[in-house]
Design a protein around this motif. Structure first.
Motif: not given
Ligand code: SF4
Length: 369
Positions: A268-269, A278-279, A272, A262, A45-46, A43, A274-275, A260
């Protein structure tokens, strides 16, 4: 009282503790440049977050791995070495340029995009030469096929972007069409990575036009090949993404300029690091939506029969602890849970119990979230 000889902890526990200590120490050690060939399928963004951390704009967020996962990843290297030895038997071929560092393009900053190939399959006939990457994979149970490995191979036969070579291999003429058709699959990252090497001057000067993912199943030593034609379109897509990240990320907030790739619910999220960024408000159900087999525990406090179940669970847990048969109470609990259409329950102290339906009958077992 038995006097246990040796260390007070089991060797497995001691080893797990040391593995985790080493992993913690490694986090402080050398950081790899994140925009590398093996990340080509990740991804954007990741990667932007990773790049921002690499250039010191923010703290690096590490993925916390359990000791068994750390060992499993390390085992992968040994299996890949073993597979390389087997591949030496391929008729007409020799393994060349093992771990050869190749460069692919130059970033606007002047940094060179480079990486090392596992090996090239070298042949006198240039059309037979390939860049190869070995990927060790694990298997798991699949309801319809018994094995997820067999299920995935069967799924290839239904894909218009894949052509069967024989029972042990498929060919992809257009990797971009394949990526669009397959959705989330580890093969996307594998193919994107090898495709980067295929576009390095080193490989192109040697007339190599195709790549191959040699998959090795660690549970049973079965193997499978996924072969593909080099795709300049895919290469240019990855190159553009990497150059955008390097050019645009100049402050920590610039990571949000990179899109992003995903959405919440994608595998993948789910894992991740960084989830939460993002969320931040995602529920567990939303995060693991791509794992449909997952059963979620119902909080006892949210159930109508909460009091009855609490009264039954208290002596049941006590009876289990002191070794007395808890069968009678266990049956009563299962009846009440079934009355409320609940197979998995989370008690007030967060312990989870689940009804398992076995050939020998239903059983109540400790479970996980
Ligand atoms: S959580 Fe955010 S950074 Fe991680 S894979 Fe999903 S969209 Fe990409």
């Amino acid at each position: 009282m038995v006097h246990i000889l040796g260390p007070t902890k089991s060797l497995a526990s001691l080893l797990d503790e040391e593995t985790l200590k080493k992993a913690e120490a490694d986090k402080e050690g050398h950081q790899f440049f994140p925009l590398r060939p093996s990340s080509a399928g990740y991804c954007g963004r990741k990667l932007a977050h990773d790049y921002a951390a690499y250039i010191g704009l923010k703290a690096k967020v590490h993925e916390d791995r359990k000791p068994n996962i750390i060992r499993l990843l390390s085992l992968g290297h040994s299996i890949e070495y073993h597979a390389l030895q087997q591949l030496k038997l391929l008729p007409g071929y020799r393994l060349a340029f093992k771990q050869q560092v190749v460069s692919m393009f130059t970033f606007p900053s002047g940094k060179i995009m480079e990486g090392s190939v596992d090996a090239c399959l070298w042949h006198d006939d240039p059309d037979m030469r390939a860049v190869m990457d070995i990927k060790s994979v694990g298997d798991r149970f699949s309801k319809s096929f018994g094995s997820a490995w067999d299920e995935e191979i069967e799924s290839f036969s239904k894909m218009s972007s894949m052509t069967k070579i024989d029972d042990y291999g498929y060919y992809i003429e257009d990797p971009v069409a394949f990526i669009a058709e397959v959705g989330e699959s580890p093969l996307v990252a594998n193919i994107a990575q090898i495709n980067m090497y295929l576009h390095s001057p080193f490989i192109q000067e040697r007339g190599i036009k195709w790549g191959t993912v040699y998959r090795y199943l660690k549970n049973s030593s079965k193997h499978f090949e996924i072969r593909f034609k080099a795709s300049p379109t895919l290469f240019n897509k990855v190159k553009a993404k990497y150059i955008a990240i390097e050019s645009l990320v100049k402050t920590a907030n610039d990571v949000y300029k990179i899109k992003q790739d995903h959405i919440l619910g994608d595998k993948a999220c789910s894992y991740c690091p960084y989830r939460p960024d993002c969320y931040p408000d995602a529920t567990k159900k939303e995060i693991y939506a791509s794992y449909p087999g997952k059963k979620w525990a119902t909080r006892v406090s949210e159930m109508e029969g909460a009091d009855e179940l609490r009264q039954l669970f208290a002596p049941y847990i006590q009876a289990s602890l002191i070794g007395k048969s808890a069968t009678v109470i266990e049956k009563q609990i299962m009846v009440v849970m079934q009355e409320h259409s609940v197979d998995k329950i989370k008690l007030d102290d967060n312990t989870v119990y689940e009804i398992k339906y076995l050939k020998s009958g239903a059983e109540l077992r400790r479970s996980k979230e």
